[in-house]
Design an enzyme around this catalytic site. Structure first.
Site, PDB file in Angstrom:
ATOM      1  CE1 TYR A 192      -9.512  -2.478   0.882  1.00  0.00           C
ATOM      2  CE2 TYR A 192      -8.551  -1.164  -0.499  1.00  0.00           C
ATOM      3  CZ  TYR A 192      -8.440  -1.864   0.258  1.00  0.00           C
ATOM      4  OH  TYR A 192      -7.095  -2.488   0.740  1.00  0.00           O
ATOM      5  CE  LYS A 198      -4.415  -2.057   2.512  1.00  0.00           C
ATOM      6  NZ  LYS A 198      -5.054  -1.793   3.460  1.00  0.00           N
ATOM      7  CG  HIS A 211      -5.517  -6.222   0.304  1.00  0.00           C
ATOM      8  ND1 HIS A 211      -7.063  -5.707   0.954  1.00  0.00           N
ATOM      9  CD2 HIS A 211      -5.981  -6.975  -0.478  1.00  0.00           C
ATOM     10  CE1 HIS A 211      -7.595  -6.405   0.987  1.00  0.00           C
ATOM     11  NE2 HIS A 211      -7.308  -7.506  -0.624  1.00  0.00           N
ATOM     12  CD  GLU A 245      -8.716  -8.832  -2.958  1.00  0.00           C
ATOM     13  OE1 GLU A 245      -7.682  -9.349  -2.616  1.00  0.00           O
ATOM     14  OE2 GLU A 245      -9.407  -8.867  -1.600  1.00  0.00           O
TER      15      GLU A 245
END
Ligand code: CMP
Length: 132
Positions: free
Chosen positions: A49, A9, A115, A126
């Protein structure tokens, strides 16, 4: 071989910790099989998200995720999803076990450095999101 998705991130790319995270992953037996450095648009971050729609932290989370570079990668290992979650530790670094990646480098519950997919089903979704 099982697959999962990890994202380095913005708080971690900003602090030059990409290599550190990859080192931790490789030492733990994960193989990086796809990887990219990019920024996310607001709509991409909201889509990624979407499961958190309605949560009070969503807007701040999206703003954080578009604030800098991210490095999504596909990891391969037996039992990849569960082993990655054990390696990265709890979402909130204050609760993360000693020796986990988040305990070591995360700043707070939002700026938690990485994540990891939370199930095989979400890992597949994902991975397709970033590497279709
Ligand atoms: P991640 O594993 O990417 O999944 C959802 C993200 O939302 C999480 O890591 C944090 O970055 C963020 N998050 C989860 N809970 C909170 C919270 N209570 N306050 C702020 N951010 C949160």
């Amino acid at each position: 071989m099982d697959k999962t998705l990890l994202i380095v991130k913005p708080d971690a790319t900003e602090r030059n910790l990409i290599g550190h995270v990859i080192g931790r992953l490789e030492k733990a037996g994960f193989r990086v099989v796809q990887m990219r450095m990019q920024t996310l648009s607001e709509s991409q971050a909201r889509e990624f998200y979407a499961v958190h729609e309605g949560k009070p932290f969503l807007d701040d989370l999206v703003a954080f995720m578009i604030s800098g570079l991210v490095v999504p990668m596909v990891l391969e290992k037996d039992n990849a999803v569960e082993d990655l979650r054990t390696l990265i530790g709890a979402t909130n670094p204050a609760n993360a076990a000693c020796g986990t990646v988040r305990q070591e480098i995360a700043l707070d519950v939002q700026r938690n450095s990485v994540h990891g997919s939370d199930s095989n089903e979400n890992a597949a979704k994902e991975i397709a999101f970033f590497f279709s």
